[in-house]
Write a protein that holds these residues in place. Structure first.
Motif, PDB file in Angstrom:
ATOM      1  N   VAL A  41      62.642   5.635   0.258  1.00  0.00           N
ATOM      2  CA  VAL A  41      62.663   6.355   1.538  1.00  0.00           C
ATOM      3  C   VAL A  41      61.456   7.119   1.447  1.00  0.00           C
ATOM      4  N   VAL A  42      60.691   7.186   2.763  1.00  0.00           N
ATOM      5  CA  VAL A  42      59.759   7.805   3.198  1.00  0.00           C
ATOM      6  C   VAL A  42      60.168   8.996   4.209  1.00  0.00           C
ATOM      7  N   GLU A  43      59.996  10.486   3.795  1.00  0.00           N
ATOM      8  CA  GLU A  43      60.359  11.473   4.799  1.00  0.00           C
ATOM      9  C   GLU A  43      59.004  12.198   5.038  1.00  0.00           C
ATOM     10  N   SER A  44      58.789  12.513   6.314  1.00  0.00           N
ATOM     11  CA  SER A  44      57.854  13.175   7.028  1.00  0.00           C
ATOM     12  C   SER A  44      58.161  13.948   8.178  1.00  0.00           C
ATOM     13  N   ASP A  45      58.381  15.352   8.058  1.00  0.00           N
ATOM     14  CA  ASP A  45      58.406  16.019   9.257  1.00  0.00           C
ATOM     15  C   ASP A  45      59.854  15.767   9.795  1.00  0.00           C
ATOM     16  N   GLY A  46      60.734  15.337   9.328  1.00  0.00           N
ATOM     17  CA  GLY A  46      62.148  15.202   9.570  1.00  0.00           C
ATOM     18  C   GLY A  46      62.244  13.735  10.217  1.00  0.00           C
ATOM     19  N   ALA A  47      61.183  12.813   9.752  1.00  0.00           N
ATOM     20  CA  ALA A  47      61.528  11.436  10.291  1.00  0.00           C
ATOM     21  C   ALA A  47      61.448  10.519   8.979  1.00  0.00           C
ATOM     22  N   ARG A  48      62.590   9.800   8.965  1.00  0.00           N
ATOM     23  CA  ARG A  48      62.644   8.930   7.689  1.00  0.00           C
ATOM     24  C   ARG A  48      62.666   7.284   7.821  1.00  0.00           C
ATOM     25  N   VAL A  49      61.936   6.955   6.983  1.00  0.00           N
ATOM     26  CA  VAL A  49      61.588   5.478   7.092  1.00  0.00           C
ATOM     27  C   VAL A  49      62.079   4.791   5.779  1.00  0.00           C
ATOM     28  N   TYR A  50      62.998   3.804   5.632  1.00  0.00           N
ATOM     29  CA  TYR A  50      63.379   3.171   4.584  1.00  0.00           C
ATOM     30  C   TYR A  50      62.968   1.814   4.558  1.00  0.00           C
ATOM     31  N   LEU A  51      62.446   1.358   3.209  1.00  0.00           N
ATOM     32  CA  LEU A  51      61.632   0.320   3.048  1.00  0.00           C
ATOM     33  C   LEU A  51      62.502  -0.445   1.988  1.00  0.00           C
ATOM     34  N   ASP A  52      62.428  -1.802   2.449  1.00  0.00           N
ATOM     35  CA  ASP A  52      62.940  -2.669   1.206  1.00  0.00           C
ATOM     36  C   ASP A  52      62.022  -2.949   0.209  1.00  0.00           C
ATOM     37  N   PRO A  53      62.336  -3.509  -1.045  1.00  0.00           N
ATOM     38  CA  PRO A  53      61.277  -3.483  -2.198  1.00  0.00           C
ATOM     39  C   PRO A  53      60.029  -4.194  -1.822  1.00  0.00           C
ATOM     40  N   VAL A  54      60.312  -5.230  -1.010  1.00  0.00           N
ATOM     41  CA  VAL A  54      59.003  -6.040  -0.722  1.00  0.00           C
ATOM     42  C   VAL A  54      58.375  -5.227   0.249  1.00  0.00           C
ATOM     43  N   ALA A  55      58.809  -4.670   1.312  1.00  0.00           N
ATOM     44  CA  ALA A  55      58.138  -3.816   2.400  1.00  0.00           C
ATOM     45  C   ALA A  55      57.367  -2.774   1.797  1.00  0.00           C
ATOM     46  N   ALA A  56      58.241  -2.031   0.831  1.00  0.00           N
ATOM     47  CA  ALA A  56      57.508  -0.760  -0.022  1.00  0.00           C
ATOM     48  C   ALA A  56      56.274  -1.169  -0.727  1.00  0.00           C
ATOM     49  N   THR A  57      56.344  -2.474  -1.271  1.00  0.00           N
ATOM     50  CA  THR A  57      55.033  -2.957  -2.058  1.00  0.00           C
ATOM     51  C   THR A  57      53.914  -3.231  -1.107  1.00  0.00           C
ATOM     52  N   VAL A  58      54.190  -4.001   0.022  1.00  0.00           N
ATOM     53  CA  VAL A  58      53.210  -4.522   1.050  1.00  0.00           C
ATOM     54  C   VAL A  58      52.741  -3.170   1.814  1.00  0.00           C
ATOM     55  N   LEU A  59      53.610  -2.268   2.030  1.00  0.00           N
ATOM     56  CA  LEU A  59      52.871  -0.914   2.764  1.00  0.00           C
ATOM     57  C   LEU A  59      52.540   0.146   1.898  1.00  0.00           C
ATOM     58  N   ASP A  60      52.571  -0.033   0.799  1.00  0.00           N
ATOM     59  CA  ASP A  60      52.013   1.139  -0.283  1.00  0.00           C
ATOM     60  C   ASP A  60      50.905   1.845  -0.136  1.00  0.00           C
ATOM     61  N   ASP A  61      49.832   1.231   0.429  1.00  0.00           N
ATOM     62  CA  ASP A  61      48.726   1.791   0.707  1.00  0.00           C
ATOM     63  C   ASP A  61      48.435   2.075   2.319  1.00  0.00           C
ATOM     64  N   LYS A  62      49.542   1.864   3.058  1.00  0.00           N
ATOM     65  CA  LYS A  62      49.217   1.865   4.370  1.00  0.00           C
ATOM     66  C   LYS A  62      49.903   3.099   5.158  1.00  0.00           C
ATOM     67  N   SER A  63      49.384   3.173   6.453  1.00  0.00           N
ATOM     68  CA  SER A  63      49.817   4.490   7.332  1.00  0.00           C
ATOM     69  C   SER A  63      50.755   4.079   8.458  1.00  0.00           C
ATOM     70  N   LEU A  64      51.619   4.580   9.007  1.00  0.00           N
ATOM     71  CA  LEU A  64      52.635   3.982  10.100  1.00  0.00           C
ATOM     72  C   LEU A  64      52.116   4.884  11.204  1.00  0.00           C
ATOM     73  N   ASP A  65      51.632   4.380  12.366  1.00  0.00           N
ATOM     74  CA  ASP A  65      51.203   5.334  13.576  1.00  0.00           C
ATOM     75  C   ASP A  65      52.300   4.535  14.628  1.00  0.00           C
ATOM     76  N   ALA A  66      52.011   5.314  15.871  1.00  0.00           N
ATOM     77  CA  ALA A  66      52.962   5.077  16.969  1.00  0.00           C
ATOM     78  C   ALA A  66      52.061   5.312  18.101  1.00  0.00           C
ATOM     79  N   GLY A  67      52.494   4.530  19.149  1.00  0.00           N
ATOM     80  CA  GLY A  67      52.209   4.987  20.610  1.00  0.00           C
ATOM     81  C   GLY A  67      52.968   4.463  21.469  1.00  0.00           C
ATOM     82  N   ALA A  68      52.989   5.165  22.754  1.00  0.00           N
ATOM     83  CA  ALA A  68      53.677   4.613  23.993  1.00  0.00           C
ATOM     84  C   ALA A  68      52.975   4.110  25.167  1.00  0.00           C
TER      85      ALA A  68
END
Length: 95
Positions: A53-80
Motif C-alpha cells: 500500500v502506497v499512501e500520499s496526501d490522502g490517495a491510496r495505490v495498491y500494488l500486487d507483489p509483481v507490480a510492487a517490484t517493477v514499480l519500486d524505483d518509479k513515480s506515478l504522475d497523472a494528467g488530463a
C-alpha cells in the motif's frame, strides 16, 4: 517504493471520491499474464491481502507483489486531456 506526484494524488482522490468506501478506496496496479509483461490499473475498494500500500496526501495505490517490484524505483504522475480524461504515466523517480 513507488512515489506519487501531486497530480497523481489529486487524480486518485478525484477518482475515488464517489466510491462506496472512499476512506479505503484507491487504485490497484496489478500484473497481467506471465511475469511483468503488462500492468493493469483499476479502481479498488480495499487492498488484496498480499498488496503493498502506497499512501500520499490522502490517495491510496495498491500494488500486487509483481507490480510492487517493477514499480519500486518509479513515480506515478497523472494528467488530463481537453475532455477531462485522466491518464497515468510511470516515470523514473527524480525526473
Amino acid at each position: 517504493m513507488l512515489t506519487l506526484t501531486a497530480n497523481a494524488a489529486q487524480a486518485i482522490r478525484d477518482l475515488t471520491a464517489t466510491a462506496p468506501e472512499p476512506a479505503q478506496s484507491g487504485i490497484r496496479i496489478s500484473s497481467e499474464g506471465e511475469g511483468a509483461s503488462a500492468l493493469t490499473l483499476s479502481l479498488a475498494t480495499a487492498p488484496e491481502p498480499a498488496d503493498a500500500v502506497v499512501e500520499s496526501d490522502g490517495a491510496r495505490v495498491y500494488l500486487d507483489p509483481v507490480a510492487a517490484t517493477v514499480l519500486d524505483d518509479k513515480s506515478l504522475d497523472a494528467g488530463a486531456d481537453d475532455q477531462g480524461s485522466v491518464s497515468f504515466l510511470v516515470t523514473e523517480q527524480g525526473m
